[in-house]
Design a protein around this motif. Sequence first.
Motif, short mmCIF file in Angstrom:
data_model
loop_
_atom_site.label_atom_id
_atom_site.label_comp_id
_atom_site.label_asym_id
_atom_site.label_seq_id
_atom_site.Cartn_x
_atom_site.Cartn_y
_atom_site.Cartn_z
N TYR A 114 0.80 -1.23 0.00
CA TYR A 114 0.00 0.00 0.00
C TYR A 114 0.83 1.28 0.00
O TYR A 114 0.28 2.37 -0.20
CB TYR A 114 -0.92 0.02 1.23
N GLY A 115 2.13 1.20 0.23
CA GLY A 115 2.95 2.40 0.28
C GLY A 115 3.30 2.90 -1.12
O GLY A 115 3.37 2.12 -2.07
N ASN A 116 3.52 4.21 -1.21
CA ASN A 116 3.97 4.76 -2.49
C ASN A 116 5.50 4.63 -2.58
O ASN A 116 6.16 4.16 -1.64
CB ASN A 116 3.51 6.21 -2.67
N GLU A 117 6.05 5.06 -3.69
CA GLU A 117 7.48 4.84 -3.93
C GLU A 117 8.33 5.54 -2.87
O GLU A 117 9.31 4.96 -2.37
CB GLU A 117 7.86 5.35 -5.32
N ASN A 118 7.98 6.78 -2.52
CA ASN A 118 8.76 7.50 -1.52
C ASN A 118 8.69 6.81 -0.16
O ASN A 118 9.70 6.70 0.55
CB ASN A 118 8.27 8.95 -1.40
N GLN A 119 7.50 6.36 0.22
CA GLN A 119 7.35 5.68 1.50
C GLN A 119 8.13 4.37 1.54
O GLN A 119 8.75 4.03 2.55
CB GLN A 119 5.86 5.41 1.77
N ARG A 120 8.12 3.65 0.43
CA ARG A 120 8.88 2.40 0.39
C ARG A 120 10.38 2.66 0.46
O ARG A 120 11.11 1.95 1.15
CB ARG A 120 8.52 1.61 -0.87
N GLU A 241 2.00 13.69 2.94
CA GLU A 241 2.51 12.57 2.14
C GLU A 241 2.76 11.33 2.99
O GLU A 241 3.08 10.26 2.44
CB GLU A 241 3.79 12.97 1.40
N LEU A 245 -2.03 5.13 1.33
CA LEU A 245 -3.06 4.81 0.34
C LEU A 245 -4.08 5.91 0.15
O LEU A 245 -4.55 6.15 -0.96
CB LEU A 245 -3.78 3.50 0.72
#
Length: 404
Positions: A114-120, A241, A245
């Motif tokens: 569920y994380g976006n690229e920055n979060q990952r 940010e 999700l």
Amino acid sequence: MNFEHTDSVRDYQNRLQAFMDEHIYPLEKQVSAFHHDPKSDWQIWPGFNDLKAKAKEAGLWNLFLPKAYGAYSPGLTNLEYAPLAEIMGRVLWSSEIFNCSAPDTGNMEVLARYGNENQRNQWLNPLLKGEIRSAFLMTEPQVASSDATNIETTIKSDGEDYVINGHKVWSSGALHPNCKILIVMGKTDPNADRHLQQSMILVPVSTEGVHIIRPMTVFGYNDSPEGHGEIKLNNVRVPKENMLLGEGRGFEIAQGRLGPGRIHHCMRLIGMAQRSLELMARRVNERQTFGKTFKDYSSIRQELALSKCEIDQARLLCLAAADKMDKEGNKAAKDLIAMIKIVAPRMACKVIDRAIQIYGGLGLSQDLPLAHFYAAARILRLADGPDEVHMYQLGKQIAREADY
């Protein structure tokens, strides 16, 4: 389903068992004594990083991830992971050595799914490498948090930020020295549909307003160095940010997170119960009372037999649930997941209790893992939803299917 493990899984089992025999069991009492010594509370046993490096080098790392994630995961299925988690469950702290310990496993799956690229990049990659730890903040002291619609923690929009206020308990992992990120469950819109009120947001531990009040204990165990924190969130401000999700997606994420998390606990419980049975069998061959060896008492033989039956039944149910998850997804497997979540902790409590009784006073002591096993098994009749919730939902589904 095919009840035979593949050659690949048998290879993992052999390598994992060899690692346990060489590196984990010889250190078990030393590490446990360190963790139970108040002088070393919230400290990491000095040899942990060396053991982790050896596990990573041996290719026994992030085994829990059902789908490959770059170079950090072998991409095993839930069915393939089950016998490996069982082996790890035989020593309470060993899962961390292989980067397979809760709550990090669930949090990594949340970020991966569920994380976006920055979060990952910011949080998932360090977790996958074992460089940091994490915590999951859902349970609250004033409400029945197994029903997420009861959550009282607020997440309010304020310009480019969210401001979080709430009170959490049983936040496992929060006291670990390497815990850097919290996943917090709260409400962004209390007036929305009851399953669209909740959201999950990422909160760095160092954020102003995050106050770790105290560690909670389980039957007197503080489970250092991870612990189970009581945490207050007072006007905690994080950028927008950090939302996972999107607003109102928290319940959806929770359902995705808890399926694998619940079954991983069950896999480890089977390992605890199996080891307890083996310890019990050893004891009955060694001890005598009133001129008879324990194994010669009919009642003792019955205890052993019942324990063997119950462990094998739970193991098969766990494998069936894992197989269904792999083939049809977590939602399709929800009834089987509920069943094993009901069965495994109860089974483990019964088997471990029998082992304690057969060992007598020694079974209650720090000289054996049984007492801590029992504490861990008993809490899992509450963690990830109490038995009553799973039975209520499962019973409701059974009645619905019969209503024709």
